[in-house]
Design an enzyme around this catalytic site. Structure first.
Site, PDB file in Angstrom:
ATOM      1  N   ASN A 213       0.919  -1.746   0.429  1.00  0.00           N
ATOM      2  CA  ASN A 213      -0.130   0.202  -0.115  1.00  0.00           C
ATOM      3  C   ASN A 213       1.057   1.140   0.012  1.00  0.00           C
ATOM      4  OD1 ASN A 213       0.258   0.793   2.728  1.00  0.00           O
ATOM      5  ND2 ASN A 213      -0.039  -0.685   3.131  1.00  0.00           N
ATOM      6  N   HIS A 214       0.903   2.538   0.090  1.00  0.00           N
ATOM      7  CA  HIS A 214       1.245   3.549  -0.475  1.00  0.00           C
ATOM      8  C   HIS A 214       1.661   4.307   1.024  1.00  0.00           C
ATOM      9  CE1 HIS A 214       0.431   4.013  -4.413  1.00  0.00           C
ATOM     10  NE2 HIS A 214      -0.502   3.443  -4.272  1.00  0.00           N
TER      11      HIS A 214
END
Ligand code: CTP
Length: 403
Positions: A213-214
């Site tokens: 994920n970011h």
């Protein structure tokens, strides 16, 4: 790294022969990473020049209420100087200046600054041995310490008069040590271990691919920095990130997957006093990890996923004395969902980020959070930098711990 890093130190110099050591003192404060300004009594300029001190401190030196070299007679604001200082260190402190400080006399800029300063004040007496022993000097010491000022005791040795005895100003290195140790002894997290998780986790699909994920890890690293600056020993278990931290009290443990994060967190939880789980842990991971790179074949491709262990919940289940903090990233019914997590994961505090708020969440340097305490008190904060949010969070924890 010194606790004095980035601190504003105001060095007060009075008219004693030990003032020649003030140049070394300025150098040592600068070396420790502090910002230094110097305020002097007019008579102390006979012992050391303002030019030496301003060159070393890289700041103007103040010795009178108006700038003497300036035709426009600029007023040197002692109140601002007092407010600028995080710590005021008066070294050397002569018998004369101490007697004036003890009695509220205010006939020079150093004394006016002393009366205006709200920060901790340290004084390092320096004088001849008989002056040091005099009842009036002792009375000054007592009065000054009763006001909360901290005395850096003089040493014993050869004095400028040729006599040998007590009255020699503490050496600059000892003054720095004294101030550093005193500050450290007052830090609210001294002796505490804080466990923090940060960043994303990567869940392997095959040797070259993963589900991630970011999350940048910035929030967790900022929290680690604030906790360490307040005296904590920090264990920072972080997923893959570009964040860096250079602090003696922060032990960074890099991990990749949720499983590794779980194992590392459990190694340190028992000995921790506070755990703050800010990592964006993958909720699912591929059930089977291919040992060779998966080749493309059909037009569609699916991966079977299985749940990862909920690290936060697992800590909530076993927590004893620990203060446990979780994060919740929500898009709808935010308060309701966050409260549910607070309860189901047995937390003392949850930090809610709503993705509806502009500037909050992943990949940005700001965050807008709401704290919900175990008694369901709701504390909303405006949009702030992640560093400020970290400060707010640590202050909230301290408040709850001391409630
Ligand atoms: N967390 C964790 N381990 C996981 C998943 C989440 O420790 N496997 C922690 C996060 O670090 C965060 C908190 O749990 O502090 C909330 O995570 P979040 O993903 O928002 O909530 P979930 O409980 O996973 O629920 P959902 O995804 O359904 O919102």
């Amino acid at each position: 790294m010194s606790i004095l890093k980035d601190k504003n130190i105001l060095l007060g110099i009075t008219a004693g022969i030990a003032a020649y050591k003030s140049a070394s003192l300025v150098r040592l404060f600068i070396k420790a990473g502090a910002n230094v300004k110097v305020v002097m009594t007019p008579a102390s300029k006979d012992f050391i020049t303002p030019l030496t001190l301003s060159t070393l401190s890289k700041n103007p030196v103040y010795s009178s209420f108006v700038d003497e070299d300036d035709d426009n007679e600029v007023w040197n604001n002692h109140v601002e100087l007092g407010l600028w200082a995080d710590y005021f260190v008066i070294a050397p402190a002569t018998a004369n200046t101490m007697a004036k400080m003890a009695n509220g006399v205010c006939d020079n800029i150093l004394l006016a600054t002393y009366l205006s300063a709200k920060c901790p004040v340290y004084f390092a007496p320096a004088m001849d041995l008989d002056m040091y022993k005099h009842q009036s000097t002792k009375a000054s010491f007592e009065k000054l310490t009763s006001y909360g000022n901290k005395m850096i005791p003089a040493g014993t040795g050869e004095l400028a008069s040729g006599l040998v005895g007590e009255g020699r100003m503490a050496e600059p290195e000892d003054i720095i040590d004294f101030v550093e140790n005193d500050i450290l002894s007052q830090l609210p997290f001294r002796g505490k271990q804080v466990l923090i998780t940060a960043g994303p986790t990567y869940e392997a699909i095959d040797p070259v691919r993963f589900i991630g994920n970011h999350s940048s890890g910035k929030m967790g690293f900022e929290i680690a920095r604030v906790a360490a600056n307040l005296g904590a020993k920090v264990v920072l278990v972080s997923g893959p990130t570009h964040q860096k931290i250079n602090h003696n009290s922060v032990n960074v443990i890099p991990v990749i997957s949720a499983e590794e994060m779980y194992d590392e967190v459990h190694k340190y939880f028992k000995s921790s006093d506070i755990a703050i789980l800010s990592a964006a842990v993958a909720d699912y991971r591929p059930k089977f990890v291919a040992d060779k790179k998966i080749k493309k074949k059909d037009t569609t491709f699916s991966i079977e996923l299985e749940k990862t262990k909920d690290i936060l919940k697992s800590l909530g289940d076993i927590k004893a004395h620990q203060f446990l903090v979780g994060f919740a990233l929500e898009t709808n019914n935010e308060l309701e969902h966050a409260k549910e997590k607070l309860k189901s994961k047995n937390l003392d505090l949850i930090v809610l980020n709503s993705l509806k708020d502009k500037g909050a969440g992943f990949g940005v340097s700001t965050n807008k959070v709401t704290f919900i305490t175990s008694s369901y008190d709701i504390i909303e904060h405006p949009l702030k930098s992640k560093a400020e949010v970290a400060e707010d969070l640590i202050q909230q924890i301290l408040k709850q711990l001391h409630a």
